[in-house]
Design an enzyme around this catalytic site. Structure first.
Site, PDB file in Angstrom:
ATOM      1  N   GLU A 157      -3.457  -9.047   2.925  1.00  0.00           N
ATOM      2  CA  GLU A 157      -3.325  -9.570   4.286  1.00  0.00           C
ATOM      3  C   GLU A 157      -4.527  -9.252   5.169  1.00  0.00           C
ATOM      4  O   GLU A 157      -4.629  -9.771   6.290  1.00  0.00           O
ATOM      5  CB  GLU A 157      -2.057  -8.999   4.949  1.00  0.00           C
ATOM      6  CG  GLU A 157      -2.162  -7.585   5.491  1.00  0.00           C
ATOM      7  CD  GLU A 157      -2.058  -6.490   4.431  1.00  0.00           C
ATOM      8  OE1 GLU A 157      -2.059  -5.301   4.802  1.00  0.00           O
ATOM      9  OE2 GLU A 157      -1.974  -6.818   3.229  1.00  0.00           O
ATOM     10  N   SER A 175      -7.772   0.255   0.352  1.00  0.00           N
ATOM     11  CA  SER A 175      -8.219   1.314   1.248  1.00  0.00           C
ATOM     12  C   SER A 175      -7.205   2.450   1.151  1.00  0.00           C
ATOM     13  O   SER A 175      -6.236   2.500   1.917  1.00  0.00           O
ATOM     14  CB  SER A 175      -8.319   0.792   2.680  1.00  0.00           C
ATOM     15  OG  SER A 175      -8.697   1.827   3.564  1.00  0.00           O
ATOM     16  N   HIS A 222      -4.278  -4.760  -0.056  1.00  0.00           N
ATOM     17  CA  HIS A 222      -4.055  -5.398   1.244  1.00  0.00           C
ATOM     18  C   HIS A 222      -4.546  -6.841   1.232  1.00  0.00           C
ATOM     19  O   HIS A 222      -5.571  -7.162   1.834  1.00  0.00           O
ATOM     20  CB  HIS A 222      -4.788  -4.622   2.342  1.00  0.00           C
ATOM     21  CG  HIS A 222      -4.198  -3.293   2.663  1.00  0.00           C
ATOM     22  ND1 HIS A 222      -3.110  -3.139   3.483  1.00  0.00           N
ATOM     23  CD2 HIS A 222      -4.552  -2.042   2.261  1.00  0.00           C
ATOM     24  CE1 HIS A 222      -2.810  -1.844   3.588  1.00  0.00           C
ATOM     25  NE2 HIS A 222      -3.660  -1.165   2.861  1.00  0.00           N
ATOM     26  N   CYS A 266       0.824  -1.209   0.000  1.00  0.00           N
ATOM     27  CA  CYS A 266       0.000   0.000   0.000  1.00  0.00           C
ATOM     28  C   CYS A 266       0.864   1.267   0.000  1.00  0.00           C
ATOM     29  O   CYS A 266       1.575   1.526  -0.957  1.00  0.00           O
ATOM     30  CB  CYS A 266      -0.996  -0.026   1.157  1.00  0.00           C
ATOM     31  SG  CYS A 266      -2.364   1.160   0.934  1.00  0.00           S
ATOM     32  N   LYS A 307     -12.188   7.972  -2.007  1.00  0.00           N
ATOM     33  CA  LYS A 307     -11.356   6.894  -1.506  1.00  0.00           C
ATOM     34  C   LYS A 307     -11.585   5.603  -2.284  1.00  0.00           C
ATOM     35  O   LYS A 307     -12.728   5.237  -2.557  1.00  0.00           O
ATOM     36  CB  LYS A 307     -11.649   6.671  -0.022  1.00  0.00           C
ATOM     37  CG  LYS A 307     -10.721   5.683   0.661  1.00  0.00           C
ATOM     38  CD  LYS A 307     -11.028   5.622   2.151  1.00  0.00           C
ATOM     39  CE  LYS A 307     -10.015   4.758   2.875  1.00  0.00           C
ATOM     40  NZ  LYS A 307     -10.276   4.730   4.330  1.00  0.00           N
ATOM     41  N   ARG A 328     -15.890   2.879  11.979  1.00  0.00           N
ATOM     42  CA  ARG A 328     -15.128   3.866  12.756  1.00  0.00           C
ATOM     43  C   ARG A 328     -15.286   5.253  12.166  1.00  0.00           C
ATOM     44  O   ARG A 328     -15.547   6.230  12.878  1.00  0.00           O
ATOM     45  CB  ARG A 328     -13.651   3.461  12.768  1.00  0.00           C
ATOM     46  CG  ARG A 328     -12.723   4.434  13.494  1.00  0.00           C
ATOM     47  CD  ARG A 328     -11.288   4.257  13.001  1.00  0.00           C
ATOM     48  NE  ARG A 328     -11.136   4.644  11.599  1.00  0.00           N
ATOM     49  CZ  ARG A 328     -10.122   4.262  10.830  1.00  0.00           C
ATOM     50  NH1 ARG A 328      -9.189   3.450  11.301  1.00  0.00           N
ATOM     51  NH2 ARG A 328     -10.061   4.666   9.577  1.00  0.00           N
TER      52      ARG A 328
END
Length: 305
Positions: free
Chosen positions: A237, A192, A235, A142, A163, A249
């Site tokens: 992972e 992200s 990502h 990233c 985004k 959040r």
């Protein structure tokens, strides 16, 4: 074969609950074998979560690994207990004379800043240079992928109108490469990020190979130096609920955030995420460890150059 992790690392108990075979350093010292030495430069705020995500993927291989954790000295994490950092992390300066078979450099929540504005930019570029002569193969993830491509090859990043957030199809452009051994014609990867790389910039640099991309999320994976550097913009992972946690959040903080695309069942945040990336994520890390680390690294780490 198991992973060798520092004694009492929180990930050990979490992964044992998932029936993943890990062992602490005390037990590992009784074995007469040279494990692969892997170092993780963890730049993420929630370090324990990132540790567990990465170790989970590294465990899916018959190779024995000895995992160490590195941090930058120029930044103090506010979201990880100081006791945890002291117990399991070393500053780069303390590891400068060591050599490693593989290295993973994580993303960081600083992509809104110009690279020169990042407080630890001088230190991390020092690490980028060091990795070229002290590590057999390095995975940049990233923000680290963007930063590494900028530092080593002058590739700029560009702000996005909104985004890039969700799970997006990726297409291998060189499916014959060992990194894609066992892959399907399409695979999925979480993203992200607020910035992007552009394919024309990658293609204009002869030393770089664009090896995976997406019609929606753009540049996916870039390779350099025969696989000694692999840059991943997403990502693989991530655990199933990472994007869910991030989405809820930001909503609770009143921040502008769209629902992650291609993520929830029926696009309903009230339902669980539909996991579509985990199998290829495991395969990606296993292939990296096997073909670009284990089969390329010298038995004597002092021979890395």
């Amino acid at each position: 074969m198991p992973l060798t992790l520092p004694d009492k690392l929180p990930a050990i108990d979490l992964l044992k609950e998932e029936h993943i075979f890990v062992m602490d350093k005390t037990r590992a010292t009784a074995q007469d074998i040279r494990p692969l030495k892997i170092v993780i430069l963890n730049l993420m705020p929630l370090k324990i979560t990132t540790e567990t995500d990465l170790v989970r993927l590294l465990s899916n291989t018959p190779l024995q690994l000895e995992v160490s954790f590195m941090k930058v000295k120029a930044h103090t994490s506010k979201n990880t207990p100081v006791e945890h950092l002291k117990a399991f992390y070393k500053d780069f300066e303390r590891m400068r004379d060591e050599r490693f078979d593989g290295m993973i450099i994580t993303g960081a929540p600083v992509e809104h800043l110009d690279y020169s504005e990042v407080t630890y930019w001088d230190e991390i570029t020092d690490i980028f240079r060091w990795a070229r002569t002290h590590v057999t193969s390095t995975l940049y993830i990233c923000w680290a992928a963007q930063a590494g491509l900028y530092y080593h090859y002058g590739i700029p990043k560009y702000p996005l109108d909104k985004k890039m957030f969700g799970i997006f199809k990726q297409y291998p452009l060189e499916p014959q490469l060992p990194i894609f051994r066992g892959f399907d014609d399409v695979f999925y990867m979480p993203h992200s990020r607020h910035t992007e790389l552009r394919r024309e910039d990658i293609l204009n640099v002869p030393e770089l190979r664009l090896i995976a991309e997406s019609p929606e999320s753009g540049v996916g994976m870039v390779m350099a130096r025969g696989g000694r550097e692999i840059f991943i913009t997403g990502h693989s992972e991530y655990s199933p609920y990472t994007l869910d946690t991030e989405y809820k959040r930001d909503l609770s903080k009143g921040l502008p955030i769209g629902m992650p695309e291609n993520y929830y069942l029926n696009d309903d945040p009230g339902l669980r995420p539909l996991v579509t990336w985990r199998a290829h994520g495991n395969l990606l890390f296993s292939n990296w460890l096997n073909y670009y680390v284990y089969q390329e690294t010298p038995f004597n780490l002092d021979e890395i150059h």
